[in-house]
Scaffold this active site. Structure first.
Site, PDB file in Angstrom:
ATOM      1  N   ASP A 218      37.052  39.501  41.621  1.00 16.89           N
ATOM      2  CA  ASP A 218      36.865  40.810  40.997  1.00 16.89           C
ATOM      3  C   ASP A 218      36.568  41.862  42.058  1.00 16.89           C
ATOM      4  OD1 ASP A 218      36.666  42.653  38.977  1.00 16.89           O
ATOM      5  OD2 ASP A 218      34.709  41.984  38.248  1.00 16.89           O
TER       6      ASP A 218
ATOM      7  N   GLY B  94      40.111  46.854  42.440  1.00 20.80           N
ATOM      8  CA  GLY B  94      40.267  48.276  42.114  1.00 20.80           C
ATOM      9  C   GLY B  94      39.208  49.122  42.799  1.00 20.80           C
TER      10      GLY B  94
ATOM     11  N   ARG C   4      45.322  51.414  43.302  1.00 16.42           N
ATOM     12  CA  ARG C   4      44.812  50.086  42.943  1.00 16.42           C
ATOM     13  C   ARG C   4      45.659  48.967  43.539  1.00 16.42           C
ATOM     14  NH1 ARG C   4      41.098  49.660  38.989  1.00 16.42           N
ATOM     15  NH2 ARG C   4      41.858  47.616  38.385  1.00 16.42           N
TER      16      ARG C   4
ATOM     17  N   HIS D 122      44.875  45.146  45.251  1.00 20.85           N
ATOM     18  CA  HIS D 122      45.452  43.847  44.869  1.00 20.85           C
ATOM     19  C   HIS D 122      46.144  43.199  46.072  1.00 20.85           C
ATOM     20  CE1 HIS D 122      44.209  44.563  40.855  1.00 20.85           C
ATOM     21  NE2 HIS D 122      45.142  45.452  40.556  1.00 20.85           N
TER      22      HIS D 122
ATOM     23  N   SER E 239      44.197  37.412  33.739  1.00 25.14           N
ATOM     24  CA  SER E 239      43.647  36.961  32.452  1.00 25.14           C
ATOM     25  C   SER E 239      44.585  37.351  31.315  1.00 25.14           C
ATOM     26  CB  SER E 239      42.271  37.592  32.214  1.00 25.14           C
ATOM     27  OG  SER E 239      42.411  38.949  31.861  1.00 25.14           O
TER      28      SER E 239
ATOM     29  N   TRP F  29      47.068  41.802  30.423  1.00 26.69           N
ATOM     30  CA  TRP F  29      48.326  42.397  29.942  1.00 26.69           C
ATOM     31  C   TRP F  29      48.091  43.785  29.367  1.00 26.69           C
ATOM     32  CZ3 TRP F  29      52.553  40.204  31.585  1.00 26.69           C
ATOM     33  CH2 TRP F  29      52.607  38.810  31.764  1.00 26.69           C
TER      34      TRP F  29
ATOM     35  N   LEU G 265      44.137  19.507  48.789  1.00 23.54           N
ATOM     36  CA  LEU G 265      43.470  20.501  47.948  1.00 23.54           C
ATOM     37  C   LEU G 265      44.322  20.713  46.701  1.00 23.54           C
ATOM     38  CD1 LEU G 265      41.374  22.830  47.408  1.00 23.54           C
ATOM     39  CD2 LEU G 265      43.014  24.348  48.522  1.00 23.54           C
TER      40      LEU G 265
ATOM     41  N   ARG H 241      31.646  34.532  41.225  1.00 22.31           N
ATOM     42  CA  ARG H 241      32.280  35.804  40.862  1.00 22.31           C
ATOM     43  C   ARG H 241      31.897  36.864  41.882  1.00 22.31           C
ATOM     44  NH1 ARG H 241      33.436  38.430  35.070  1.00 22.31           N
ATOM     45  NH2 ARG H 241      34.478  40.315  35.810  1.00 22.31           N
TER      46      ARG H 241
ATOM     47  N   GLU I 206      27.334  25.532  37.992  1.00 21.60           N
ATOM     48  CA  GLU I 206      26.382  26.443  38.633  1.00 21.60           C
ATOM     49  C   GLU I 206      27.106  27.770  38.841  1.00 21.60           C
ATOM     50  OE1 GLU I 206      23.200  25.872  39.265  1.00 21.60           O
ATOM     51  OE2 GLU I 206      23.367  23.839  38.483  1.00 21.60           O
TER      52      GLU I 206
END
Ligand code: FPP
Length: 259
Positions: A37, A40, A50, A54, A82, A86, A148, A205, A224
């Site tokens: 997050d 932007g 923006r 990204h 997410s 959209w 991985l 996050r 966690e």
């Protein structure tokens, strides 16, 4: 800088000797999941569009994959798009899907060489046919890798995933293939898009926000949670390792009483 102490990347090598590894502590996570997050805000703080945030976010994705490999993480899940994304303006959706298309095409060979196995979760049918095709190719091309497991959540929403699993169970019951009494947590988990994957041990996050935003709601039951103020485009190995250290300090009890 973030809320957790920034450690040197090589510090993880000493983790086995550190005070953080008390009995019952979480030690090294098998599965790290990240809500990326702040793209932007990163762009806005520089007076950039923006899309520049990204694009810088894609560089952070590369750094994070490398950090996960270097730190022997078995599973890394990235929330890239997410089901709610959209609803963003059409040009931003175009920018994000374009970056995704380019990322898969340009990174596939390198990821494969580094032993990365790609998985995609979410409603991939909503993407253009060429992207859906690239996702199938990427999963097939890397299916024998095991260094991985990189799970990219695309058009993903946990509530939708849980409802879809419930619908599958109901269809199986209606078809006489499933006895309702046999529907336990293990069976239900096998109907989710993450079937066969370990639950996340650590959910991280960035950008100072402290919520799950419809990410892995079933799977995060005992995860966690670690939050950092660092904006995603500024995220790198130092922040990744700092989160691992914060995780190692936690005592995980899975609902049991302390020993
Ligand atoms: C959140 O920042 C980030 C996203 C919605 C997308 C994340 C995408 C990337 C990092 C790039 C593409 C990923 C791959 C795997 C190629 P935001 O735009 O919500 O930031 P803000 O909250 O500061 O506005």
């Amino acid at each position: 800088m973030g809320e957790f102490v920034i450690a040197q990347p090589q510090a993880l090598v000493d983790l086995a000797d550190s005070d953080a590894l008390l009995a019952g502590s979480a030690a090294v996570p098998v599965h790290v999941a990240i809500i990326m997050d702040g793209n932007g805000r990163w762009a806005a703080s520089r007076g950039l569009p923006r899309v520049a945030g990204h694009r810088a976010g894609v560089q952070a994705v590369r750094r994070t994959i490398e950090a996960a490999i270097r730190n022997n993480i078995g599973w890394l899940t990235l929330y890239a798009f997410s089901s709610e994304n959209w609803r963003r303006p059409a040009d931003e959706v175009r920018d994000l899907t374009g970056l995704l298309r380019r990322f898969i095409k340009s990174e596939l060979a390198e990821l494969g060489r580094n032993g990365v196995r790609l998985h995609f979760i979410g409603d991939r049918c909503r993407f253009d046919a060429d992207i859906q095709h690239e996702l199938v190719i990427a999963e097939a091309a890397t299916q024998d890798n095991s260094r991985l497991n990189l799970v990219v959540a695309l058009s993903y929403g946990a509530r939708g995933e849980i409802v879809a699993a419930a619908q599958r169970a109901l269809l199986e019951v209606a078809a006489g293939k499933l006895d309702p009494a046999a529907l336990d947590e293990t069976y239900f988990a096998s109907l989710l898009s993450t079937s066969g994957m370990p639950d996340p041990d650590l959910i991280l996050r960035t950008s100072g926000e402290q919520r799950l935003s419809n990410f892995l709601l079933w799977q995060s039951a005992y995860a966690e949670l670690v939050f950092t103020d660092v904006l995603w485009p500024d995220f790198g190995e130092a922040e990744f390792v700092a989160a691992l250290h914060e995780y190692a300090r936690r005592e995980r009890r899975f609902g049991a009483r302390p020993g």
